[in-house]
Design a protein around this motif. Structure first.
Motif, PDB file in Angstrom:
ATOM      1  N   THR A  43       0.860  -1.176   0.000  1.00  0.00           N
ATOM      2  CA  THR A  43       0.000   0.000   0.000  1.00  0.00           C
ATOM      3  C   THR A  43       0.894   1.223   0.000  1.00  0.00           C
ATOM      4  O   THR A  43       1.809   1.333   0.821  1.00  0.00           O
ATOM      5  N   VAL A  44       0.648   2.131  -0.955  1.00  0.00           N
ATOM      6  CA  VAL A  44       1.438   3.353  -1.065  1.00  0.00           C
ATOM      7  C   VAL A  44       0.518   4.560  -0.944  1.00  0.00           C
ATOM      8  O   VAL A  44      -0.657   4.493  -1.280  1.00  0.00           O
ATOM      9  N   ASP A  45       1.073   5.658  -0.469  1.00  0.00           N
ATOM     10  CA  ASP A  45       0.314   6.902  -0.350  1.00  0.00           C
ATOM     11  C   ASP A  45       1.309   8.050  -0.320  1.00  0.00           C
ATOM     12  O   ASP A  45       1.794   8.457   0.734  1.00  0.00           O
ATOM     13  N   HIS A  46       1.659   8.541  -1.509  1.00  0.00           N
ATOM     14  CA  HIS A  46       2.576   9.665  -1.595  1.00  0.00           C
ATOM     15  C   HIS A  46       2.347  10.429  -2.895  1.00  0.00           C
ATOM     16  O   HIS A  46       1.474  10.087  -3.683  1.00  0.00           O
TER      17      HIS A  46
ATOM     18  N   GLU B  12      -0.692  12.405  -7.358  1.00  0.00           N
ATOM     19  CA  GLU B  12      -0.888  11.507  -6.231  1.00  0.00           C
ATOM     20  C   GLU B  12      -0.599  10.091  -6.692  1.00  0.00           C
ATOM     21  O   GLU B  12      -0.876   9.727  -7.833  1.00  0.00           O
ATOM     22  N   TYR B  13      -0.032   9.301  -5.803  1.00  0.00           N
ATOM     23  CA  TYR B  13       0.254   7.901  -6.106  1.00  0.00           C
ATOM     24  C   TYR B  13      -0.145   7.130  -4.866  1.00  0.00           C
ATOM     25  O   TYR B  13       0.547   7.162  -3.855  1.00  0.00           O
TER      26      TYR B  13
END
Length: 125
Positions: free
Chosen positions: A64-67, A87-88
């Motif tokens: 899971t990515v959030d950057h 956003e990624y």
């Protein structure tokens, strides 16, 4: 009496050694396809005797990515290509490159009986 005890010890040790209990073995990858590992001058393990753990294989993992991506400009001078980011986020698949290559030093566990070897990991240089 001491001779009898020594003889019994020798017999017991010989019996235990003959069972080829699990032991740690080190080797060097000499071929990938088919996989071959050189343990010493006389012993080369063939692919059918080797089992691999994830630590020595390429594999996919979901993360899971959030950057936000780094800002980049296009280059044409057009406003649509001005410096921007994105956003990624979410669950993404990544390929982990752990596969063996010729020359890798590996640590293996020899199974009882000595016919199968589990490659635990490779040496970090």
């Amino acid at each position: 009496m001491t001779d009898i005890i020594q003889t019994i010890r020798t017999i017991v040790l010989d019996a235990v050694n003959a069972q080829k209990l699990t032991t740690i073995v080190y080797g060097t990858v000499i071929s990938i396809s088919p996989l071959k590992i050189q343990v010493d001058q006389k012993l080369v393990l063939e692919q059918e005797h080797l089992k691999l753990t994830r630590a020595v294989r390429d594999y996919e993992v979901e993360m899971t990515v959030d950057h936000v991506t780094e800002s980049r400009a296009g280059g044409s001078g057009d406003a649509a290509y001005a410096s921007h980011d994105h956003e990624y986020k979410g669950r993404k698949k990544f390929l982990v490159h752990n596969g063996l290559v010729v020359g890798d030093r590996v640590t293996m566990l020899r199974a009882q009986g000595g016919q199968q070897y589990l490659i635990l990991d490779k040496e970090v240089v």
